[in-house]
Design a protein around this motif. Sequence first.
Motif, PDB file in Angstrom:
ATOM      1  N   PHE A  61       0.945  -1.369   0.036  1.00 20.79           N
ATOM      2  CA  PHE A  61      -0.044   0.109   0.120  1.00 20.79           C
ATOM      3  C   PHE A  61       0.912   1.207   0.024  1.00 20.79           C
ATOM      4  CE2 PHE A  61      -2.993  -3.113   1.573  1.00 20.79           C
ATOM      5  CZ  PHE A  61      -4.231  -2.656   0.933  1.00 20.79           C
ATOM      6  N   VAL A  62       1.936   1.138   0.882  1.00 20.31           N
ATOM      7  CA  VAL A  62       2.667   2.355   0.825  1.00 20.31           C
ATOM      8  C   VAL A  62       3.620   2.790  -0.298  1.00 20.31           C
ATOM      9  CG1 VAL A  62       4.713   3.475   2.001  1.00 20.31           C
ATOM     10  CG2 VAL A  62       2.962   2.009   3.394  1.00 20.31           C
ATOM     11  N   MET A  63       4.007   1.581  -1.097  1.00 16.58           N
ATOM     12  CA  MET A  63       4.815   1.789  -2.153  1.00 16.58           C
ATOM     13  C   MET A  63       3.686   2.299  -3.484  1.00 16.58           C
ATOM     14  SD  MET A  63       7.864  -0.791  -2.124  1.00 16.58           S
ATOM     15  CE  MET A  63       7.193  -2.664  -1.693  1.00 16.58           C
ATOM     16  N   GLN A  64       2.673   1.861  -3.401  1.00 20.56           N
ATOM     17  CA  GLN A  64       1.637   2.229  -4.354  1.00 20.56           C
ATOM     18  C   GLN A  64       1.322   3.804  -4.094  1.00 20.56           C
ATOM     19  OE1 GLN A  64       0.378   0.947  -7.142  1.00 20.56           O
ATOM     20  NE2 GLN A  64       1.224  -1.271  -6.757  1.00 20.56           N
ATOM     21  N   ALA A  65       1.297   4.198  -2.704  1.00 19.91           N
ATOM     22  CA  ALA A  65       0.998   5.403  -2.531  1.00 19.91           C
ATOM     23  C   ALA A  65       2.222   6.076  -2.883  1.00 19.91           C
ATOM     24  CB  ALA A  65       0.726   5.643  -0.855  1.00 19.91           C
ATOM     25  N   ILE A  66       3.327   6.095  -2.730  1.00 20.54           N
ATOM     26  CA  ILE A  66       4.608   6.936  -3.153  1.00 20.54           C
ATOM     27  C   ILE A  66       4.670   6.666  -4.787  1.00 20.54           C
ATOM     28  CG2 ILE A  66       6.973   6.728  -3.496  1.00 20.54           C
ATOM     29  CD1 ILE A  66       7.054   5.260  -0.640  1.00 20.54           C
ATOM     30  N   GLY A  67       4.091   5.885  -5.608  1.00 17.52           N
ATOM     31  CA  GLY A  67       4.151   6.021  -6.903  1.00 17.52           C
ATOM     32  C   GLY A  67       5.202   6.154  -7.444  1.00 17.52           C
ATOM     33  N   THR A  68       5.357   6.504  -8.833  1.00 17.87           N
ATOM     34  CA  THR A  68       6.360   6.444  -9.591  1.00 17.87           C
ATOM     35  C   THR A  68       7.056   7.903  -9.814  1.00 17.87           C
ATOM     36  OG1 THR A  68       5.027   7.187 -11.607  1.00 17.87           O
ATOM     37  CG2 THR A  68       5.453   4.924 -11.523  1.00 17.87           C
ATOM     38  N   ARG A  69       6.433   8.911  -9.235  1.00 19.66           N
ATOM     39  CA  ARG A  69       7.059  10.193  -9.303  1.00 19.66           C
ATOM     40  C   ARG A  69       7.639  10.486  -7.533  1.00 19.66           C
ATOM     41  NH1 ARG A  69       2.761  14.300 -11.588  1.00 19.66           N
ATOM     42  NH2 ARG A  69       2.045  13.159 -13.171  1.00 19.66           N
ATOM     43  N   GLY A  70       7.435   9.588  -6.812  1.00 18.24           N
ATOM     44  CA  GLY A  70       7.760  10.011  -5.517  1.00 18.24           C
ATOM     45  C   GLY A  70       6.782  11.143  -4.842  1.00 18.24           C
ATOM     46  N   THR A  71       6.887  11.174  -3.780  1.00 16.66           N
ATOM     47  CA  THR A  71       6.013  12.106  -2.727  1.00 16.66           C
ATOM     48  C   THR A  71       6.752  12.520  -1.494  1.00 16.66           C
ATOM     49  OG1 THR A  71       3.716  12.144  -1.823  1.00 16.66           O
ATOM     50  CG2 THR A  71       5.090  10.191  -1.300  1.00 16.66           C
ATOM     51  N   THR A  72       5.976  13.463  -0.608  1.00 11.45           N
ATOM     52  CA  THR A  72       6.512  13.898   0.640  1.00 11.45           C
ATOM     53  C   THR A  72       5.959  12.872   1.796  1.00 11.45           C
ATOM     54  OG1 THR A  72       4.748  15.155   1.031  1.00 11.45           O
ATOM     55  CG2 THR A  72       6.743  16.299  -0.231  1.00 11.45           C
ATOM     56  N   ALA A  73       6.501  12.982   2.974  1.00 10.56           N
ATOM     57  CA  ALA A  73       5.785  11.979   4.070  1.00 10.56           C
ATOM     58  C   ALA A  73       4.350  12.621   4.298  1.00 10.56           C
ATOM     59  CB  ALA A  73       7.040  12.201   5.074  1.00 10.56           C
TER      60      ALA A  73
END
Length: 175
Positions: A61-73
Amino acid sequence: MSTDSSAPKPPAATPGAGPPADPPGFELPLRLFLGFRTLIDELHAELARQGHPDVRPMHGFVMQAIGTRGTTAAELGRRLGVSKQAAGKTIDALERIGYVERGTDPGDARRKIVRLTERGTDSLVRSARIFEDLRAGWAKTLGEDRLRALESDLRLVTPPDLFRLDVPGWFGGYQ
């Protein structure tokens, strides 16, 4: 799940008495969850065999939410339905095992972006392939027509958004 013998049981079929009574209403969500749990357990057993023994169900779930572009905490926390601190702890754990890395945002050096590493991306690519194999196994057991009917029926009774990633927060964890 507990094997508590005091839990209600569905009525037993009596030989020669016709079709069994409808199962109790509580059985439906439990069966749906058990189907999910079976697929996820089989996925993780195969991921471990393929070189990803440290990946846990929540990590997907976490890695899907990070996605291909990345994200902030902070954004990750919002997507998962958890606090920024809880998201940060999960990022720390995934960073320790080599699935994510932190970096600066090229557009704003003050922002820290979390991105999947090659290992993190590999685990997601392998997961997609494994899910295809697991689906094929269900099709072999149930028959392709019955599995397609089950999938179609589930589409009728569930929201269209397949990627609800807020399960951690929904389950009440990681607050």
